[in-house]
Design a protein around this motif. Structure first.
Motif, short mmCIF file in Angstrom:
data_model
loop_
_atom_site.label_atom_id
_atom_site.label_comp_id
_atom_site.label_asym_id
_atom_site.label_seq_id
_atom_site.Cartn_x
_atom_site.Cartn_y
_atom_site.Cartn_z
N SER A 137 0.83 -1.21 0.00
CA SER A 137 0.00 0.00 0.00
C SER A 137 0.86 1.25 0.00
O SER A 137 0.35 2.37 0.04
CB SER A 137 -0.92 0.01 1.22
N THR A 138 2.19 1.08 -0.01
CA THR A 138 3.13 2.19 -0.10
C THR A 138 4.13 1.90 -1.21
O THR A 138 4.27 0.76 -1.64
CB THR A 138 3.91 2.40 1.22
N ALA A 139 4.83 2.93 -1.65
CA ALA A 139 5.89 2.75 -2.65
C ALA A 139 7.21 3.01 -1.96
O ALA A 139 7.83 4.06 -2.13
CB ALA A 139 5.69 3.69 -3.83
N SER A 185 2.98 12.67 4.31
CA SER A 185 4.16 12.26 5.08
C SER A 185 4.54 10.82 4.79
O SER A 185 5.73 10.50 4.70
CB SER A 185 3.92 12.47 6.57
N LEU A 186 3.55 9.94 4.63
CA LEU A 186 3.86 8.54 4.36
C LEU A 186 4.39 8.34 2.94
O LEU A 186 5.26 7.50 2.71
CB LEU A 186 2.64 7.67 4.61
N ILE A 187 3.86 9.09 1.99
CA ILE A 187 4.37 9.01 0.62
C ILE A 187 5.84 9.43 0.59
O ILE A 187 6.68 8.79 -0.05
CB ILE A 187 3.53 9.87 -0.33
N LEU A 188 6.16 10.51 1.32
CA LEU A 188 7.54 10.98 1.35
C LEU A 188 8.46 9.99 2.07
O LEU A 188 9.55 9.69 1.59
CB LEU A 188 7.61 12.35 2.04
N ALA A 229 3.96 13.52 -6.55
CA ALA A 229 3.12 12.47 -5.97
C ALA A 229 2.65 12.86 -4.57
O ALA A 229 1.48 12.67 -4.22
CB ALA A 229 3.89 11.16 -5.92
N ALA A 230 3.56 13.41 -3.76
CA ALA A 230 3.22 13.75 -2.38
C ALA A 230 2.34 14.97 -2.28
O ALA A 230 1.40 15.01 -1.47
CB ALA A 230 4.51 13.97 -1.59
N ALA A 237 2.17 10.23 -11.35
CA ALA A 237 3.38 10.28 -10.52
C ALA A 237 3.39 9.13 -9.53
O ALA A 237 4.44 8.52 -9.28
CB ALA A 237 3.47 11.62 -9.79
N LEU A 238 2.24 8.81 -8.95
CA LEU A 238 2.15 7.69 -8.02
C LEU A 238 2.48 6.37 -8.72
O LEU A 238 3.14 5.48 -8.14
CB LEU A 238 0.77 7.63 -7.39
#
Length: 380
Positions: A137-139, A185-188, A229-230, A237-238
């Motif tokens: 669920s994250t990259a 914050s989680l994307i970063l 993306a963030a 971008a995601l």
């Protein structure tokens, strides 16, 4: 050139790829799925979606969500007991690195017995694991791709690195649409983690032409897409970040990492900090320390980061490191180690622990605990 190996799972990639989960589960023999996730992913609605898909395809589900951001050895043992009581046959994990690493730990003990600490280090898993299907669920963590499993030993207060080909999931389902529900914050944090994976594996002692290809691709894609993306949750971008994270995972899973991750694991075990937040504080300092041992590759990283194709390798490398520092500040990321470590006196203990981490073995430049202390002091 030395002989190399390159291990990855089957990868199903694309928007909407999560809809293939039930079909994949049945393909590996599932009848009663052990499903691991966490509260954050539940709140986003994805857990309910997965449960519904399994139910609609006549697959029973035993759900486990007692997972911290740094999964604990006791949680792994609890999951093993629930797996066995439920008579499950396939492990499905949905989430970031924490649910996926917890799932790997549970599968390891289900297949091999004992306690998770028995498998710390490399190549200690001797018997097969249950089939595993992971949906990130994250990259960032790339646990859905890698041969790594990171579990916190609560007694020693250290994050154990467990490395084995057996830990590569059977199938990875990478659906960029899941990233839309992540906050900035989680994307970063995830994106910088993936960047660190790519940079460290590119200069690793075990790097190969195959891992180099994926590492370079990941660096370019993260630099080009992370900010958009963030800030905008732009799906294009995601999607590029998902590709980058997968590429970085293919690289570090096979090439290994370095002292940045050795220090991050020691810090995570001691201070219980989110893994991704360690990297902006230490990555530039570790790169400077390693520079003399991998000048050409650091120069190439500098050119990828800055987009400039001029200057000596040393100049390009230093420009790249400075560009990363400026970029982290622009993204408003913490770059001071002192904000993560309550007591400066703990640093020497952290550095000593890092020298025993498996990632330390593949760092391009030898480093004593005192050398790592100098890195931490520069980042303080």
């Amino acid at each position: 050139m030395l002989s190399t190996k390159f291990a990855i799972p089957d990868v199903i990639f694309g928007r909407g790829a999560i809809t293939h989960l039930a079909q994949c589960a049945k393909r590996v023999g599932a009848e009663r799925v052990f499903f691991v996730s966490d509260q954050g992913v539940e709140d986003s609605g994805w857990v309910g979606l997965v449960k519904g898909m399994l139910r609609a395809n006549d697959l029973e589900c035993v759900y486990f969500n007692d997972v911290n951001s740094n999964p604990r050895d006791k949680q792994v043992q609890e999951g093993v007991e629930i797996y066995r009581e439920g008579k499950c046959d396939v492990v499905v994990a949905l989430g970031g690195g924490s649910p996926m690493d917890a799932a790997k730990g549970i599968a390891t003990i289900v297949g091999n017995g004992g306690e998770i600490k028995d498998y710390e280090g490399a190549n200690r898993i001797m018997r097969p694991l249950p089939p595993m299907i992971f949906i990130p669920s994250t990259a960032g963590s790339s646990s859905d791709i890698s041969q790594f499993c990171i579990i916190t030993d609560m007694e020693r207060r250290v994050k154990m690195s467990i490395i084995s080909r057996s830990l590569v999931p059977s199938i990875s389902i990478v659906d960029p649409q899941l990233l839309v529900t992540q906050d900035r914050s989680l994307i970063l944090a995830a994106g910088v983690d993936a960047l660190a994976h790519a940079i460290e594996s590119y200069v690793s002692k075990l790097a190969s032409p195959f891992t180099d290809l994926h590492a370079r691709n990941a660096i370019q894609l993260i630099i080009a897409n992370l900010e958009r993306a963030a800030e905008e949750k732009d799906i294009e971008a995601l999607e590029q970040l998902s590709i980058a994270s997968t590429s970085a995972g293919m690289s570090f899973s096979n090439a290994g990492l370095g002292d940045l991750h050795a220090l991050a694991h020691a810090l995570g075990g001691l201070c219980d900090v989110l893994h991704g937040w360690v990297h902006p504080t230490l990555l530039p300092s570790v790169m400077r320390y390693n520079l003399p041992s991998c000048m050409a590759k650091m120069g190439e990283i500098g050119r990828l980061v800055t987009g400039l194709n001029t200057g000596s390798d040393r100049d390009a490398a230093m420009m790249g490191i400075e560009k990363l520092e400026q970029w982290f500040e622009k993204l408003q990321l913490n770059t001071k180690l002192q904000k993560l470590v309550p007591n400066r006196e703990d640093l020497m203990h952290v550095c000593n622990m890092a020298t025993h981490d498996a990632c330390h073995l593949t760092n391009p430049r030898p480093a004593s605990a005192e050398d790592l202390m100098s890195v931490c002091e520069e980042a303080w």
